[in-house]
Write a protein that holds these residues in place. Sequence first.
Motif, PDB file in Angstrom:
ATOM      1  N   ALA A   1     -19.418  18.832 102.175  1.00 49.56           N
ATOM      2  CA  ALA A   1     -19.844  17.496 102.887  1.00 49.56           C
ATOM      3  C   ALA A   1     -18.819  16.383 102.775  1.00 49.56           C
ATOM      4  O   ALA A   1     -18.593  15.948 103.795  1.00 49.56           O
ATOM      5  CB  ALA A   1     -21.300  17.217 102.274  1.00 49.56           C
ATOM      6  N   ARG A   2     -18.231  16.204 101.911  1.00 52.54           N
ATOM      7  CA  ARG A   2     -17.091  15.174 101.775  1.00 52.54           C
ATOM      8  C   ARG A   2     -15.978  15.902 102.407  1.00 52.54           C
ATOM      9  O   ARG A   2     -15.461  15.027 103.150  1.00 52.54           O
ATOM     10  CB  ARG A   2     -16.736  15.037 100.415  1.00 52.54           C
ATOM     11  N   GLY A   3     -15.680  17.125 102.551  1.00 46.99           N
ATOM     12  CA  GLY A   3     -14.469  17.547 103.433  1.00 46.99           C
ATOM     13  C   GLY A   3     -14.846  17.238 104.860  1.00 46.99           C
ATOM     14  O   GLY A   3     -13.734  17.099 105.606  1.00 46.99           O
ATOM     15  N   TYR A   4     -16.074  17.424 105.351  1.00 52.58           N
ATOM     16  CA  TYR A   4     -16.483  17.255 106.802  1.00 52.58           C
ATOM     17  C   TYR A   4     -16.378  15.648 106.946  1.00 52.58           C
ATOM     18  O   TYR A   4     -15.646  15.513 108.087  1.00 52.58           O
ATOM     19  CB  TYR A   4     -18.040  17.640 107.120  1.00 52.58           C
ATOM     20  N   LEU A   5     -16.601  14.995 106.103  1.00 52.61           N
ATOM     21  CA  LEU A   5     -16.434  13.444 106.471  1.00 52.61           C
ATOM     22  C   LEU A   5     -15.044  13.140 106.413  1.00 52.61           C
ATOM     23  O   LEU A   5     -14.558  11.987 107.130  1.00 52.61           O
ATOM     24  CB  LEU A   5     -17.027  12.554 105.538  1.00 52.61           C
TER      25      LEU A   5
ATOM     26  N   ALA B   1     -25.068  13.520 110.317  1.00 49.85           N
ATOM     27  CA  ALA B   1     -25.367  13.334 111.684  1.00 49.85           C
ATOM     28  C   ALA B   1     -24.854  11.956 112.130  1.00 49.85           C
ATOM     29  O   ALA B   1     -24.469  11.807 113.484  1.00 49.85           O
ATOM     30  CB  ALA B   1     -26.927  13.027 111.898  1.00 49.85           C
ATOM     31  N   LEU B   2     -24.557  10.709 111.272  1.00 54.08           N
ATOM     32  CA  LEU B   2     -23.918   9.728 111.602  1.00 54.08           C
ATOM     33  C   LEU B   2     -22.506   9.572 111.947  1.00 54.08           C
ATOM     34  O   LEU B   2     -21.857   9.307 112.808  1.00 54.08           O
ATOM     35  CB  LEU B   2     -24.251   8.602 110.361  1.00 54.08           C
ATOM     36  N   ALA B   3     -21.878  10.555 110.853  1.00 52.37           N
ATOM     37  CA  ALA B   3     -20.595  11.017 111.200  1.00 52.37           C
ATOM     38  C   ALA B   3     -20.265  11.686 112.764  1.00 52.37           C
ATOM     39  O   ALA B   3     -19.119  11.569 113.208  1.00 52.37           O
ATOM     40  CB  ALA B   3     -19.727  11.859 110.273  1.00 52.37           C
TER      41      ALA B   3
ATOM     42  N   ALA C   1     -19.841   6.047 108.474  1.00 57.46           N
ATOM     43  CA  ALA C   1     -20.592   7.246 107.790  1.00 57.46           C
ATOM     44  C   ALA C   1     -19.733   7.326 106.539  1.00 57.46           C
ATOM     45  O   ALA C   1     -20.448   7.753 105.444  1.00 57.46           O
ATOM     46  CB  ALA C   1     -20.200   8.342 108.763  1.00 57.46           C
ATOM     47  N   ARG C   2     -18.553   7.064 106.473  1.00 50.52           N
ATOM     48  CA  ARG C   2     -17.803   7.159 105.294  1.00 50.52           C
ATOM     49  C   ARG C   2     -18.184   6.296 104.170  1.00 50.52           C
ATOM     50  O   ARG C   2     -18.450   6.257 103.145  1.00 50.52           O
ATOM     51  CB  ARG C   2     -16.255   6.966 105.388  1.00 50.52           C
TER      52      ARG C   2
END
Length: 464
Positions: A65-69, A129-131, A139-140
Amino acid sequence: MSWMRRWSWAVAMVVAIVITVGGLIVLESGRERIAREYETALDAKTAAGELDALTARLTSIVASARGYLLTREPGEIDTYEQAFMQAHVLAAHIEAYYIRIGDTHASARLARVVAGLDARKREIDAIIALARTGPLETARSQARDSAALATGDTQREGINDLLMSEEQRAQSALDASRTDQRISTLCVGAVSALNIILFVLLFRNLGTQLGVQSREQERLLHTQSELDRLVRERTRQLEALARHLQNVGEEEKTKLARELHDELGAILTATKIDVASAQRRLSGSDTVAAEKLARAQGHLDQGIALKRRIVEDMRPTVLAHFGLVTALRTLAEEAAQRNGWRLSLDLPEDDIRLDEALAIALFRVAQEALNNAAKYAHASRLGVALCISESDGPLEAGQASIELDIDDDGIGIAPADLDRARTHGLLGMRQRVAARGGTLDIGPGSHNSGTHVSVRMPVTSSPP
């Protein structure tokens, strides 16, 4: 106590069997417990591994999840979704394990972990979803403030508690299995030691019994040997007594025969002479008295003949003066003439010089055999044979023996009569032969009919 000694081996065997069976039952139950404990430890280790993998999946969820953000790479979303699915599969396996072992407390704790994991996914899904639709910085910023993306969270603590619990469960099962193994080893040792003690006692008791039996057998053998010695001694004494009685009897017969011959013979002869003289004087004057004297003279002749026959039976003069061969020939010829037998003689041409007692014994046996044949055999033929040969039978090897054989063609003698001590004078014949160390055989004749009497005696004086 004697019955205990006799049955101690059976009691020991029963006790050994009971101990062995009891030991096998204890060992089997111990083996089953050890197997269950090993299975419990293995299941606990498996569950611990799955909990460890669930922790790794939780870390993968947060990291992807952190990697996608950070990168907005679609692959991070795939990794995130796959990690979450694997976490649910692992949680289902662990839940099934807790239900199988009946650990409701651990099952409730795992349910709270799974519920927290689902709540975390919903929160992370909202940030992702926000990102995708809104500003990335927003989002971050929300992700930095969200507990769902923290590393030291409640789910990890719950999983670690469950992991420690399973490791303790596995260690406890292993410790219990080791204890049961030690107990099983002690049981095996105790059963083996008890069986060894029982068998040692059993063999010791058997050794004692065998020793007692051996001593008893030696005592019986000694007693039997002593009895055999006494029997042999009594047999020798009886044989000596029988020989002495026979010698005494022969001496008495000789003395009586001599008195009959000398005194009664002289009286009868003198009376015959006087009667004959009186008969001659009265023959012309008194015929009646002369006839009576003639009858008296005939009676005197019969008395003299009876006296001569009695004397000959008691002490045969022909045996004393001419020897055994002539005596046997005369005896057989006279018996054949009286009974109308066809006579067959197989006797040595010359006389045989023998010990007087031996010659008398053979003559008496022949005399009794001929008397029996005349009384009971109803025979028409008689055979008498006499010879000397080297011994090859029960007599001493190389010792000369004399053999007398008498057979007839009569009705024979029944086997039952041979065992009756007083039948046909057989007892006297056997005693005479046994007293001289010989053998006497009585059985059927040559053609399985009639009677055959065979006498064999050692020769004490060799022929000249």
